[in-house]
Design an enzyme around this catalytic site. Structure first.
Site, short mmCIF file in Angstrom:
data_model
loop_
_atom_site.label_atom_id
_atom_site.label_comp_id
_atom_site.label_asym_id
_atom_site.label_seq_id
_atom_site.Cartn_x
_atom_site.Cartn_y
_atom_site.Cartn_z
N ASN A 1 -55.61 50.43 -16.84
CA ASN A 1 -54.58 49.43 -16.54
C ASN A 1 -53.65 49.25 -17.73
O ASN A 1 -54.04 49.50 -18.87
CB ASN A 1 -55.24 48.10 -16.19
CG ASN A 1 -55.82 48.11 -14.79
OD1 ASN A 1 -55.27 48.72 -13.89
ND2 ASN A 1 -56.93 47.41 -14.60
N CYS B 1 -57.75 53.05 -7.94
CA CYS B 1 -58.26 51.69 -8.11
C CYS B 1 -59.07 51.34 -6.87
O CYS B 1 -58.68 51.68 -5.75
CB CYS B 1 -57.09 50.72 -8.28
SG CYS B 1 -57.57 48.97 -8.39
N HIS B 2 -60.18 50.65 -7.06
CA HIS B 2 -61.06 50.35 -5.93
C HIS B 2 -60.77 49.01 -5.27
O HIS B 2 -61.56 48.52 -4.46
CB HIS B 2 -62.52 50.40 -6.37
CG HIS B 2 -62.82 49.59 -7.60
ND1 HIS B 2 -63.74 49.99 -8.55
CD2 HIS B 2 -62.31 48.43 -8.05
CE1 HIS B 2 -63.79 49.09 -9.52
NE2 HIS B 2 -62.95 48.13 -9.23
N HIS C 1 -52.94 46.08 -7.20
CA HIS C 1 -53.39 44.70 -7.40
C HIS C 1 -52.55 43.69 -6.63
O HIS C 1 -52.78 42.49 -6.74
CB HIS C 1 -53.40 44.31 -8.89
CG HIS C 1 -54.47 44.98 -9.67
ND1 HIS C 1 -54.67 44.77 -11.02
CD2 HIS C 1 -55.43 45.88 -9.30
CE1 HIS C 1 -55.69 45.50 -11.44
NE2 HIS C 1 -56.16 46.18 -10.41
N ARG D 1 -57.91 23.16 -9.02
CA ARG D 1 -57.92 23.26 -7.56
C ARG D 1 -58.37 24.64 -7.10
O ARG D 1 -59.14 24.76 -6.13
CB ARG D 1 -56.54 22.95 -7.01
CG ARG D 1 -56.43 23.07 -5.49
CD ARG D 1 -55.05 22.72 -4.99
NE ARG D 1 -54.94 22.88 -3.56
CZ ARG D 1 -53.83 22.67 -2.86
NH1 ARG D 1 -52.72 22.29 -3.50
NH2 ARG D 1 -53.82 22.84 -1.55
#
Length: 438
Positions: free
Chosen positions: A147, A169-170, A199, A266
């Site tokens: 990355n 990428c998995h 991503h 939150r």
């Protein structure tokens, strides 16, 4: 005999998994595994792992470990890149300097301040690596795991367009796997399709026996208030499609989550989480090193989920598979910029890798992807031209950074990060630029 070279083999946990998966294929049990790292201690541990895995699986792998990169590349058919330039110390700087300015990150390896500077540290290395591949093994496939994925593959396409580079990428696999577990449907019985950017791709189709699973997912979320306290669920609620990376990652790519303590609480986020993950990786390396020295067997399992072993097996044996690949957008996604790096399905077999065109993304999904693409484009252009102003402008375009910091503070932050990383950056990019300058 198939020759696979590992660059950054000292990433021993990942090396162990990839080797176990590769040697788990009976057709690949006699491959050559050439391991390279610049750290001799880590390279020695990687070699010990490879030999133990080969022995325990009854494989006949020819294992070579060398500090000489070009030697490791000799005869390579596949080159797996998983380096971390600057190691944990550079990663800590990416994550520990921005909070001094009030900027929060969780992982910091794909976009934003951490992603931009990780890319700028990695680009000079990639220039050297692709140069060596061009001279030593020009027909090899470069399989990138490092990355920031999109920026690194983009940079390789700029400096070495002749090299067959693909980013793996998995995240798509594990996203669908987790969602199938949540709704109680076997993943192997589903049909799914995703496209977007690494991503931040989108689960565009997800069906079981012809039934759209999105309504069932909405029911599950509505029945569990805690699920609504996750970043990805909020993105799904607002955009209408589920994103393909963890909530921790996803929180950094948008201006909605890390800008206030209330939102952090939150959505149950942990700023600077990757520092602890990195320290855990160091600890695991030490444990593996001691286990090898004591002759103890390592924990060993086949994941059957990593794409590099599957891609290699498909190309070597002509076993056709569809996996997800990060490649240059050459007409693959109509409403994202040409030349950017996108993540799409691809068919792999002995003929190579053929990405699937995705047409146009839903307009709201493409809109959300474009800031991510802009940050990557400006970072690549900063390195290509040697223009340090473009680094600052990249972070001006980053939604999380610009939602928190004024332009003046972004300039000051970049000056600090440039100074901290020093000669890991190319020389033209080390210039300090005053916030008030024109």
């Amino acid at each position: 005999m198939t020759h696979i070279t590992f660059i950054g083999a000292g990433s021993v946990v990942f090396t162990r998994q990839l080797i176990a998966d590769i040697l788990g294929f009976k057709e690949l049990m006699d491959v050559t595994l050439a391991l390279h790292d610049v750290n001799n201690e880590r390279l020695t541990v990687a070699e010990g792992i490879a030999r133990q895995v080969s022995d325990r699986l009854g494989a006949r792998a020819n294992i070579v470990a060398t500090l000489d990169r070009r030697e490791a590349l000799e005869g390579a058919d596949f080159v797996i890149n998983m380096v971390q330039i600057g190691g944990i110390e550079a990663t800590k700087k990416d994550l520990e300097i921005p909070p001094r300015y009030g900027l929060k990150q969780t992982i910091g390896d794909t976009t934003g301040a951490g992603g931009v500077f990780r890319a700028l540290r990695t680009f000079p290395f990639l220039t050297g690596l692709t140069g060596d591949i061009s001279e030593v093994c020009p027909d090899a496939w470069l399989l990138n795991y490092t990355n920031p994925m999109a920026m690194n593959v983009w940079w390789a396409s700029v400096v070495a367009p002749q090299i067959k580079t693909v980013g793996l990428c998995h995240s798509v696999y594990w996203t669908v796997h987790g969602l199938c577990e949540l709704v109680g449907v076997p993943m192997e019985e589903t049909r799914y399709r995703s496209a977007g950017v690494n991503h931040q791709a989108w689960l565009l189709e997800w069906e079981h026996q012809g039934r759209d699973l999105y309504p069932l997912l909405r029911e599950k979320i509505a029945a569990d208030p805690e699920l609504e306290r996750r970043v990805r669920v909020e993105i799904f609620r607002r955009i209408g499609f589920y994103p393909t990376e963890t909530s921790e990652h996803s929180s950094e790519y948008l201006p909605w989550f890390l800008r206030s303590n209330e939102q952090i609480e939150r959505y149950r986020l942990r700023p600077q989480e990757y520092v602890a993950i990195s320290k855990g990786n160091v600890l695991e390396f030490e444990q593996i090193k001691h286990s090898l020295a004591a002759g103890r067997p390592l924990e060993l399992s086949s994941s059957a989920t990593e794409y590099a072993p599957q891609l290699i097996h498909s190309m070597v044996t002509d076993t056709e598979r569809v996996l997800y690949a990060n490649v240059v957008n050459d007409g693959l996604i109509d409403n994202l910029p040409a030349g950017a790096v996108v993540e799409v399905p691809a068919t792999v077999n002995a003929a190579g890798l053929k990405p699937h065109g995705a047409g146009s993304l839903p307009v709201q999904c493409a809109a959300l992807n474009r800031p991510y693409v802009s940050v990557a484009e400006l970072t690549v252009e900063a390195a290509r031209t040697g223009n340090p102003l473009l680094i600052r402008q990249a972070l001006l375009m980053d939604p999380n950074t610009s939602s928190t910091l004024t332009p003046e503070r972004i300039w000051e932050l970049c000056n600090d990060l440039v100074a901290a990383h020093g000669n890991l950056l190319s020389e033209p990019l080390r210039e300090q630029i005053q916030p008030s300058s024109f």
